[in-house]
Design an enzyme around this catalytic site. Structure first.
Site, PDB file in Angstrom:
ATOM      1  N   LYS A  52      53.593 -18.526  17.137  1.00  0.00           N
ATOM      2  CA  LYS A  52      53.673 -17.116  16.859  1.00  0.00           C
ATOM      3  C   LYS A  52      54.795 -16.446  17.626  1.00  0.00           C
ATOM      4  O   LYS A  52      55.220 -15.342  17.306  1.00  0.00           O
ATOM      5  CB  LYS A  52      52.361 -16.443  17.300  1.00  0.00           C
ATOM      6  N   GLU A 107      63.337 -20.220  17.626  1.00  0.00           N
ATOM      7  CA  GLU A 107      62.331 -20.415  18.675  1.00  0.00           C
ATOM      8  C   GLU A 107      62.314 -19.198  19.602  1.00  0.00           C
ATOM      9  O   GLU A 107      63.352 -18.523  19.741  1.00  0.00           O
ATOM     10  CB  GLU A 107      62.749 -21.624  19.525  1.00  0.00           C
ATOM     11  N   ASP A 108      61.192 -18.949  20.267  1.00  0.00           N
ATOM     12  CA  ASP A 108      61.165 -17.893  21.277  1.00  0.00           C
ATOM     13  C   ASP A 108      61.793 -18.382  22.578  1.00  0.00           C
ATOM     14  O   ASP A 108      62.626 -17.720  23.171  1.00  0.00           O
ATOM     15  CB  ASP A 108      59.738 -17.367  21.505  1.00  0.00           C
ATOM     16  N   ASP A 111      61.681 -24.681  26.707  1.00  0.00           N
ATOM     17  CA  ASP A 111      61.279 -24.933  28.089  1.00  0.00           C
ATOM     18  C   ASP A 111      61.468 -26.426  28.368  1.00  0.00           C
ATOM     19  O   ASP A 111      62.584 -26.864  28.645  1.00  0.00           O
ATOM     20  CB  ASP A 111      59.816 -24.464  28.224  1.00  0.00           C
ATOM     21  N   PHE A 161      57.773 -17.267  34.529  1.00  0.00           N
ATOM     22  CA  PHE A 161      57.008 -17.353  33.287  1.00  0.00           C
ATOM     23  C   PHE A 161      57.134 -15.969  32.686  1.00  0.00           C
ATOM     24  O   PHE A 161      56.805 -14.967  33.334  1.00  0.00           O
ATOM     25  CB  PHE A 161      55.540 -17.721  33.544  1.00  0.00           C
ATOM     26  N   ASP A 168      53.625 -14.636  25.061  1.00  0.00           N
ATOM     27  CA  ASP A 168      52.279 -14.220  25.479  1.00  0.00           C
ATOM     28  C   ASP A 168      51.868 -14.784  26.830  1.00  0.00           C
ATOM     29  O   ASP A 168      52.479 -15.714  27.364  1.00  0.00           O
ATOM     30  CB  ASP A 168      51.254 -14.687  24.446  1.00  0.00           C
ATOM     31  N   ARG A 174      52.313  -9.924  23.803  1.00  0.00           N
ATOM     32  CA  ARG A 174      53.380 -10.244  22.841  1.00  0.00           C
ATOM     33  C   ARG A 174      54.055  -8.973  22.338  1.00  0.00           C
ATOM     34  O   ARG A 174      55.191  -9.010  21.881  1.00  0.00           O
ATOM     35  CB  ARG A 174      52.793 -10.974  21.620  1.00  0.00           C
TER      36      ARG A 174
HETATM   37  P1  5GP Z   1      58.444 -26.516  25.391  1.00  0.00           P
HETATM   38  O1  5GP Z   1      57.822 -27.418  24.369  1.00  0.00           O
HETATM   39  O2  5GP Z   1      59.927 -26.380  25.275  1.00  0.00           O
HETATM   40  O3  5GP Z   1      58.015 -26.899  26.788  1.00  0.00           O
HETATM   41  O4  5GP Z   1      57.783 -25.112  25.230  1.00  0.00           O
HETATM   42  C1  5GP Z   1      58.050 -24.244  24.227  1.00  0.00           C
HETATM   43  C2  5GP Z   1      56.921 -23.256  24.132  1.00  0.00           C
HETATM   44  O5  5GP Z   1      56.284 -23.052  25.392  1.00  0.00           O
HETATM   45  C3  5GP Z   1      57.434 -21.902  23.740  1.00  0.00           C
HETATM   46  O6  5GP Z   1      57.527 -21.786  22.341  1.00  0.00           O
HETATM   47  C4  5GP Z   1      56.415 -20.975  24.373  1.00  0.00           C
HETATM   48  O7  5GP Z   1      55.328 -20.794  23.495  1.00  0.00           O
HETATM   49  C5  5GP Z   1      55.940 -21.711  25.593  1.00  0.00           C
HETATM   50  N1  5GP Z   1      56.599 -21.217  26.832  1.00  0.00           N
HETATM   51  C6  5GP Z   1      57.474 -21.882  27.622  1.00  0.00           C
HETATM   52  N2  5GP Z   1      57.894 -21.114  28.650  1.00  0.00           N
HETATM   53  C7  5GP Z   1      57.249 -19.937  28.497  1.00  0.00           C
HETATM   54  C8  5GP Z   1      57.271 -18.711  29.242  1.00  0.00           C
HETATM   55  O8  5GP Z   1      57.971 -18.511  30.256  1.00  0.00           O
HETATM   56  N3  5GP Z   1      56.467 -17.714  28.771  1.00  0.00           N
HETATM   57  C9  5GP Z   1      55.673 -17.860  27.664  1.00  0.00           C
HETATM   58  N4  5GP Z   1      54.927 -16.811  27.309  1.00  0.00           N
HETATM   59  N5  5GP Z   1      55.641 -18.979  26.936  1.00  0.00           N
HETATM   60  C10 5GP Z   1      56.426 -20.023  27.360  1.00  0.00           C
END
Ligand code: 5GP
Length: 192
Positions: A52, A107-108, A111, A161, A168, A174
Site C-alpha cells: 500500500k 516503490e515507496d 530498504d 524509520f 506506515d 500513511r
Molecule cells: P525491503 O524489502 O527493501 O527491505 O523493504 C521494503 C519495504 O519495507 C517498503 O516497501 C516498506 O513497506 C518497508 N520499509 C522499509 N523501511 C521502512 C521505513 O523506514 N518506514 C516504513 N514505514 N516502512 C519501511
C-alpha cells in the site's frame, strides 16, 4: 491525529516532496519519450505501483508523467506491526498482461532490497520489454541484496524509520503529508 508524539522530526516537507515528484516525472517522461521514438510500435508504459505504501507517491507521480501510460497495482505484505523485514508475500497480482511492455515499478522505499528483487524477478518471468524502478526513498546502507533502481526521490543515509506520505507504522500515519522520522523510543516499545 496526533503525530507529534511519534515523529522526531520532519525529514521532507510536503512542498519538498511535490517538487521532487515533478522532477522525477519530467525525467521519466523524457526517458520514455526517447524510447518511444526509437520503437514506434511500443505499447504505452505500464506503471506498476506496490501497495500500500506507494499509493500517495504513485498518485502524484503519474500526474507528473507526460507520456501515454496505464497503471496497475501489486499488493505485497509489509512488515507486520513493527520495523523488522519479513518475508515477501504477494497479496494481489497485476490484472494486465505484461509481455512486451515497458514497465515502471513504483516503490515507496527500498530498504534491504528483498521486496524489489522478488517483484522484479516475478515480473521479468513474464517477458516484459523492459523494467525500470522508481522509488520515493532509498536506504542504500541497509541493502542485503543487489537491486537496480533507476529513479530515486530521496536517499536516506541515517538509520531512520520513516512514516508519512504512504509509509506506515503499524498501518497508521500513511496520511501524513510529509515524511518524518519515527522517534526511537517508539520503535523499542513496539518491538517488545
Ligand atoms: P525491503 O524489502 O527493501 O527491505 O523493504 C521494503 C519495504 O519495507 C517498503 O516497501 C516498506 O513497506 C518497508 N520499509 C522499509 N523501511 C521502512 C521505513 O523506514 N518506514 C516504513 N514505514 N516502512 C519501511
Amino acid at each position: 491525529m496526533d503525530d507529534n508524539h511519534i515523529v522526531e522530526r520532519v525529514l521532507f516537507s510536503a512542498e519538498e516532496i511535490q517538487k521532487r515528484v515533478r522532477e522525477l516525472g519530467a525525467a521519466i517522461s523524457a526517458d520514455y519519450r526517447e524510447a518511444g521514438t526509437k520503437n514506434e510500435r511500443t505499447r504505452p508504459l505500464l506503471v506498476v505501483g506496490l501497495l500500500k505504501g506507494a499509493l500517495p507517491f504513485m498518485a502524484d507521480l503519474i500526474r507528473a508523467i507526460q507520456v501515454p501510460m496505464e497503471y496497475d497495482f501489486i499488493a505485497v505484505s509489509s512488515y507486520e506491526n513493527g520495523t523488522v523485514p519479513g518475508e515477501v508475500r504477494v497479496l494481489k497480482d497485476l490484472e494486465r498482461a505484461v509481455a512486451g511492455r515497458n514497465l515502471l515499478v513504483v516503490e515507496d522505499i527500498v530498504d534491504t532490497g528483498h521486496t524489489l528483487r522478488h517483484i522484479t524477478r516475478r515480473l521479468q518471468a513474464r517477458d516484459p520489454a523492459s523494467i525500470k524502478v522508481c522509488t520515493l526513498l532509498d536506504k542504500p546502507h541497509r541493502r542485503e541484496v543487489e537491486v537496480e533502481v533507476d529513479y530515486v526521490g530521496f536517499k536516506l543515509e541515517d538509520p531512520w524509520f520513516v512514516v508519512g506520505y504512504g509509509l506506515d507504522f503499524g498501518e497508521l500515519y500513511r496520511n501524513l503529508p510529509y515524511i518524518g522520522a519515527l522517534r526511537s523510543e517508539c520503535i523499542e516499545r513496539c518491538e517488545r
